[in-house]
Design a protein around this motif. Structure first.
Motif, PDB file in Angstrom:
ATOM      1  N   GLY A  75      28.610  89.397 -68.735  1.00  0.00           N
ATOM      2  CA  GLY A  75      27.836  89.603 -69.953  1.00  0.00           C
ATOM      3  C   GLY A  75      28.219  90.879 -70.679  1.00  0.00           C
ATOM      4  N   VAL A  76      28.340  91.972 -69.930  1.00  0.00           N
ATOM      5  CA  VAL A  76      28.717  93.255 -70.538  1.00  0.00           C
ATOM      6  C   VAL A  76      30.118  93.174 -71.121  1.00  0.00           C
ATOM      7  CG1 VAL A  76      29.219  95.680 -70.055  1.00  0.00           C
ATOM      8  CG2 VAL A  76      27.165  94.622 -69.096  1.00  0.00           C
ATOM      9  N   ALA A  77      31.042  92.546 -70.400  1.00  0.00           N
ATOM     10  CA  ALA A  77      32.427  92.460 -70.851  1.00  0.00           C
ATOM     11  C   ALA A  77      32.542  91.658 -72.146  1.00  0.00           C
ATOM     12  CB  ALA A  77      33.295  91.831 -69.758  1.00  0.00           C
ATOM     13  N   VAL A  78      31.844  90.532 -72.222  1.00  0.00           N
ATOM     14  CA  VAL A  78      31.919  89.697 -73.422  1.00  0.00           C
ATOM     15  C   VAL A  78      31.267  90.400 -74.610  1.00  0.00           C
ATOM     16  CG1 VAL A  78      31.124  87.543 -74.465  1.00  0.00           C
ATOM     17  CG2 VAL A  78      32.077  87.532 -72.149  1.00  0.00           C
ATOM     18  N   ALA A  79      30.114  91.032 -74.384  1.00  0.00           N
ATOM     19  CA  ALA A  79      29.454  91.758 -75.466  1.00  0.00           C
ATOM     20  C   ALA A  79      30.328  92.893 -75.975  1.00  0.00           C
ATOM     21  CB  ALA A  79      28.101  92.294 -74.990  1.00  0.00           C
ATOM     22  N   TRP A  80      30.952  93.629 -75.066  1.00  0.00           N
ATOM     23  CA  TRP A  80      31.831  94.739 -75.448  1.00  0.00           C
ATOM     24  C   TRP A  80      33.046  94.227 -76.209  1.00  0.00           C
ATOM     25  CZ3 TRP A  80      36.901  96.012 -74.035  1.00  0.00           C
ATOM     26  CH2 TRP A  80      37.330  97.295 -74.397  1.00  0.00           C
ATOM     27  N   ALA A  81      33.642  93.118 -75.735  1.00  0.00           N
ATOM     28  CA  ALA A  81      34.821  92.558 -76.399  1.00  0.00           C
ATOM     29  C   ALA A  81      34.467  92.084 -77.809  1.00  0.00           C
ATOM     30  CB  ALA A  81      35.392  91.403 -75.578  1.00  0.00           C
ATOM     31  N   ALA A  82      33.290  91.454 -77.960  1.00  0.00           N
ATOM     32  CA  ALA A  82      32.863  90.995 -79.282  1.00  0.00           C
ATOM     33  C   ALA A  82      32.644  92.177 -80.224  1.00  0.00           C
ATOM     34  CB  ALA A  82      31.574  90.169 -79.162  1.00  0.00           C
ATOM     35  N   TRP A  83      32.064  93.248 -79.704  1.00  0.00           N
ATOM     36  CA  TRP A  83      31.819  94.445 -80.520  1.00  0.00           C
ATOM     37  C   TRP A  83      33.142  95.078 -80.954  1.00  0.00           C
ATOM     38  CZ3 TRP A  83      32.741  99.748 -79.453  1.00  0.00           C
ATOM     39  CH2 TRP A  83      32.149 100.634 -80.348  1.00  0.00           C
ATOM     40  N   ILE A  84      34.080  95.180 -80.019  1.00  0.00           N
ATOM     41  CA  ILE A  84      35.388  95.771 -80.331  1.00  0.00           C
ATOM     42  C   ILE A  84      36.122  94.925 -81.361  1.00  0.00           C
ATOM     43  CG2 ILE A  84      37.695  96.213 -79.401  1.00  0.00           C
ATOM     44  CD1 ILE A  84      35.738  98.386 -78.712  1.00  0.00           C
ATOM     45  N   LEU A 100      21.839  91.843 -81.296  1.00  0.00           N
ATOM     46  CA  LEU A 100      22.865  90.810 -81.413  1.00  0.00           C
ATOM     47  C   LEU A 100      23.840  90.874 -80.253  1.00  0.00           C
ATOM     48  CD1 LEU A 100      24.230  88.521 -82.964  1.00  0.00           C
ATOM     49  CD2 LEU A 100      25.475  90.245 -84.280  1.00  0.00           C
ATOM     50  N   TRP A 101      24.323  92.077 -79.933  1.00  0.00           N
ATOM     51  CA  TRP A 101      25.259  92.213 -78.821  1.00  0.00           C
ATOM     52  C   TRP A 101      24.576  91.888 -77.495  1.00  0.00           C
ATOM     53  CZ3 TRP A 101      29.122  91.704 -81.533  1.00  0.00           C
ATOM     54  CH2 TRP A 101      29.355  92.435 -82.687  1.00  0.00           C
ATOM     55  N   SER A 102      23.286  92.203 -77.376  1.00  0.00           N
ATOM     56  CA  SER A 102      22.551  91.832 -76.169  1.00  0.00           C
ATOM     57  C   SER A 102      22.489  90.325 -76.014  1.00  0.00           C
ATOM     58  CB  SER A 102      21.124  92.412 -76.236  1.00  0.00           C
ATOM     59  OG  SER A 102      21.152  93.816 -76.339  1.00  0.00           O
ATOM     60  N   CYS A 103      22.272  89.627 -77.123  1.00  0.00           N
ATOM     61  CA  CYS A 103      22.230  88.162 -77.076  1.00  0.00           C
ATOM     62  C   CYS A 103      23.584  87.577 -76.694  1.00  0.00           C
ATOM     63  CB  CYS A 103      21.792  87.614 -78.431  1.00  0.00           C
ATOM     64  SG  CYS A 103      20.072  87.949 -78.849  1.00  0.00           S
ATOM     65  N   VAL A 104      24.661  88.153 -77.242  1.00  0.00           N
ATOM     66  CA  VAL A 104      26.005  87.690 -76.885  1.00  0.00           C
ATOM     67  C   VAL A 104      26.244  87.868 -75.398  1.00  0.00           C
ATOM     68  CG1 VAL A 104      28.466  88.124 -77.195  1.00  0.00           C
ATOM     69  CG2 VAL A 104      26.946  88.112 -79.185  1.00  0.00           C
ATOM     70  N   GLY A 105      25.867  89.043 -74.872  1.00  0.00           N
ATOM     71  CA  GLY A 105      26.060  89.305 -73.451  1.00  0.00           C
ATOM     72  C   GLY A 105      25.229  88.395 -72.569  1.00  0.00           C
ATOM     73  N   LEU A 106      23.985  88.161 -72.938  1.00  0.00           N
ATOM     74  CA  LEU A 106      23.123  87.288 -72.138  1.00  0.00           C
ATOM     75  C   LEU A 106      23.603  85.843 -72.171  1.00  0.00           C
ATOM     76  CD1 LEU A 106      19.592  88.720 -73.014  1.00  0.00           C
ATOM     77  CD2 LEU A 106      20.728  88.752 -70.778  1.00  0.00           C
ATOM     78  N   THR A 107      24.169  85.419 -73.294  1.00  0.00           N
ATOM     79  CA  THR A 107      24.723  84.064 -73.372  1.00  0.00           C
ATOM     80  C   THR A 107      25.880  83.901 -72.400  1.00  0.00           C
ATOM     81  OG1 THR A 107      24.099  83.886 -75.704  1.00  0.00           O
ATOM     82  CG2 THR A 107      25.768  82.353 -74.894  1.00  0.00           C
ATOM     83  N   ALA A 108      26.770  84.904 -72.381  1.00  0.00           N
ATOM     84  CA  ALA A 108      27.898  84.854 -71.445  1.00  0.00           C
ATOM     85  C   ALA A 108      27.413  84.894 -69.999  1.00  0.00           C
ATOM     86  CB  ALA A 108      28.845  86.026 -71.713  1.00  0.00           C
ATOM     87  N   ALA A 109      26.437  85.753 -69.719  1.00  0.00           N
ATOM     88  CA  ALA A 109      25.893  85.828 -68.355  1.00  0.00           C
ATOM     89  C   ALA A 109      25.226  84.522 -67.965  1.00  0.00           C
ATOM     90  CB  ALA A 109      24.893  86.988 -68.263  1.00  0.00           C
ATOM     91  N   GLY A 110      24.514  83.910 -68.913  1.00  0.00           N
ATOM     92  CA  GLY A 110      23.881  82.631 -68.634  1.00  0.00           C
ATOM     93  C   GLY A 110      24.886  81.538 -68.351  1.00  0.00           C
ATOM     94  N   LEU A 111      26.027  81.565 -69.048  1.00  0.00           N
ATOM     95  CA  LEU A 111      27.066  80.563 -68.807  1.00  0.00           C
ATOM     96  C   LEU A 111      27.616  80.697 -67.392  1.00  0.00           C
ATOM     97  CD1 LEU A 111      28.925  78.330 -69.838  1.00  0.00           C
ATOM     98  CD2 LEU A 111      30.453  80.097 -70.708  1.00  0.00           C
ATOM     99  N   VAL A 143      19.512  85.495 -84.466  1.00  0.00           N
ATOM    100  CA  VAL A 143      19.591  86.950 -84.653  1.00  0.00           C
ATOM    101  C   VAL A 143      20.695  87.303 -85.643  1.00  0.00           C
ATOM    102  CG1 VAL A 143      20.103  89.150 -83.500  1.00  0.00           C
ATOM    103  CG2 VAL A 143      18.612  87.469 -82.392  1.00  0.00           C
ATOM    104  N   LEU A 144      21.844  86.628 -85.526  1.00  0.00           N
ATOM    105  CA  LEU A 144      22.925  86.851 -86.482  1.00  0.00           C
ATOM    106  C   LEU A 144      22.475  86.507 -87.898  1.00  0.00           C
ATOM    107  CD1 LEU A 144      25.920  87.403 -87.147  1.00  0.00           C
ATOM    108  CD2 LEU A 144      26.393  85.008 -86.586  1.00  0.00           C
ATOM    109  N   ASN A 145      21.761  85.412 -88.032  1.00  0.00           N
ATOM    110  CA  ASN A 145      21.272  85.006 -89.344  1.00  0.00           C
ATOM    111  C   ASN A 145      20.245  86.003 -89.889  1.00  0.00           C
ATOM    112  OD1 ASN A 145      21.035  82.843 -91.486  1.00  0.00           O
ATOM    113  ND2 ASN A 145      18.916  82.928 -90.792  1.00  0.00           N
TER     114      ASN A 145
END
Length: 484
Positions: A75-84, A100-111, A143-145
């Motif tokens: 989750g942290v890695a995907v959120a960081w990569a998306a931010w970068i 938004l970045w928290s949601c991205v990270g939680l989505t990846a962690a959930g997957l 959240v993005l919207n």
């Protein structure tokens, strides 16, 4: 019915009659179930959090010592990569909210939890883990919207998803049968503009024809406003996301059916192609907007062809385009409105921009840099611009904070939710003041109107609403109750 150009309104006009408060907000934005606030975002957030909690709540030692850390790291890695990636590509003018970045990270962690947890836990946990992924994705989208205000209501999102017709849309072949009739409201037609002067593959675009266009045996020679949306756009965004048509319809009804023709153009060719309206590896968007579109509008709809009868309005990336098109082609566009645009076409740092937009050609960068263009061009004649900006004004002897006639002040309570952290993109902060200052040095009559708020479609809609009466008068159409 040819409209002669009018003189530019003075920069310090007497107060003009203002529209009623109910008319100066966002007509249409509060009709239907909101996606920006209220119960829908709350329910989506609750469902996503509940399913993620169930998905992560495995009561085994192996899960907590091995797989739970794997989920967290993913989750942290995907959120960081998306931010970068977002920052590196220069994809946002306002930094995205942390949520938004928290949601991205939680989505990846959930997957990850859904994949590795298929053999652990009860059946209800496995089902929850699978459902948590789309729920988290949906919450991320909401959240993005909320950040950008792209779809204000559920209905707006549904219409875009299903490509439903726009308000008052008719087939172009039906226009002949509507001639010389009392239309009541204008009509929107979808058009396929030929690539006559460019090699730019683009999507279908839209044209709004006011009631006055249908009066008489042949179309009157009306002025035109070119409408350009932001990055990640579709040609219909000003209508679907900006929801400006109720404002235009209301204005037309009060002005004897007379407004400029609006052409909603495609500056990208695809949703994720950021051309910044220049010619380069991402497509010759500039040629499409300056050659294909004007030629087609004049030949098909009989609009006026001189610069005094053409304006260009842009929001965000489109605002950058508006300035660039006007200063590069003053023989085509005599008026522009830049709503929260950048200092110039940008796709990251200057070096990244030269590489991405111009294939490494620094000379091409200079040809499309508005500051360089203005200095090289020299004095302009009868070019007028309005900057509606989101940054704090820089007070100096040469800069004024004022409005053109008929422009109600945009206030904070009219701006939707967005990335309001007070930090602007480096190419946007102070861009309006810098461009206007340089423009004045070469004879461009401009003003800057600053507003506190978020970089959202709601702000873009309000800025257009405020400027539309002035734009109409500037292009030669008399406006009832507006001093010139």
């Amino acid at each position: 019915m040819t409209h002669a150009p009018v003189q530019s309104p003075p920069l310090a006009p007497p107060p003009a009659p203002q529209a009623p408060a109910a008319r100066t907000g966002y007509p249409g934005f509060h009709h239907g179930v909101s996606l920006l606030h209220g119960w829908v975002p709350q329910v989506v957030a609750f469902a996503a959090v509940l399913l993620l909690v169930i998905a992560f709540a495995r009561f085994t030692r192996r899960w907590w010592l091995l797989w739970m850390p794997v989920c967290a790291v993913a989750g942290v890695a995907v959120a960081w990569a998306a931010w970068i990636f977002t920052n590196n590509q220069g994809l946002a003018s306002d930094p995205a909210p942390v949520l938004l970045w928290s949601c991205v990270g939680l989505t990846a962690a959930g997957l990850v939890a859904a994949v590795v947890g298929l053999r652990t836990g009860g059946w209800w946990q496995r089902i929850a883990a699978i459902l948590a992924v789309p729920a988290a994705l949906l919450h991320t989208g909401v959240v993005l919207n909320q950040w950008v205000g792209y779809y204000p209501t559920v209905q707006a999102a549904w219409d875009a998803l299903n490509a439903d017709p726009l308000p008052h849309q008719v087939d172009i072949d039906a226009l002949g049968g509507l001639r010389n009739t009392d239309m009541g409201t204008g009509r929107i037609v979808e058009v396929n503009i030929p690539e006559s002067g460019s090699d730019f593959r683009h999507r279908r675009e839209y044209v709004y024809l006011p009631p006055a266009w249908f009066a008489g045996d042949k179309p009157p020679t009306l002025p035109t406003i070119m409408m350009i949306g932001g990055e990640f756009n579709t040609p219909a965004d000003w209508v679907r996301s900006g929801q400006i048509m109720p404002v235009v319809d209301d204005f037309a009804a009060k002005n004897n059916g007379q407004t400029p023709v609006l052409v909603f153009v495609d500056s990208g060719g695809s949703f994720n192609n950021d051309t910044e309206c220049v010619n380069g590896p991402r497509g010759d968007a500039a040629d499409h907007l300056t050659k294909d579109v004007p030629d087609y509008m004049e030949s098909t709809f009989g609009v006026a062809g001189d610069a005094s009868a053409w304006a260009v309005v842009g929001w965000s990336m489109g605002g950058t385009c508006a300035v660039d098109l006007a200063v590069m082609h003053p023989d085509q566009f005599g008026t522009f409105v830049d709503i929260a645009g950048d200092l110039g076409p940008t796709a990251g740092t200057k070096e990244q921009t030269i590489t991405r937009l111009y294939g490494g050609n620094a000379d091409a960068w200079a040809q499309f840099d508005p500051l360089t263009v203005m200095r090289m061009h020299g004095p302009y004649t009868d070019v007028v611009g309005l900057f509606d900006d989101l940054t704090a004004p820089k007070h100096n002897s040469g800069q004024q904070k004022m409005n053109f006639p008929g422009m109600p002040k945009v206030t904070e309570d009219r701006i939707g939710k967005g990335g309001r952290d007070g930090v602007m993109d480096t190419n946007e902060e102070g861009a309006a003041e810098t461009l206007c200052d340089e423009g004045r040095k070469v004879g461009i009559d401009c003003t800057v109107h600053t507003t506190v708020g978020g970089h959202t479609w709601q702000f873009a809609s309000s800025a257009f609403t405020s400027s539309f009466p002035w734009l109409t008068a500037r292009l030669g159409i008399p406006v009832a109750g507006l001093s010139s």
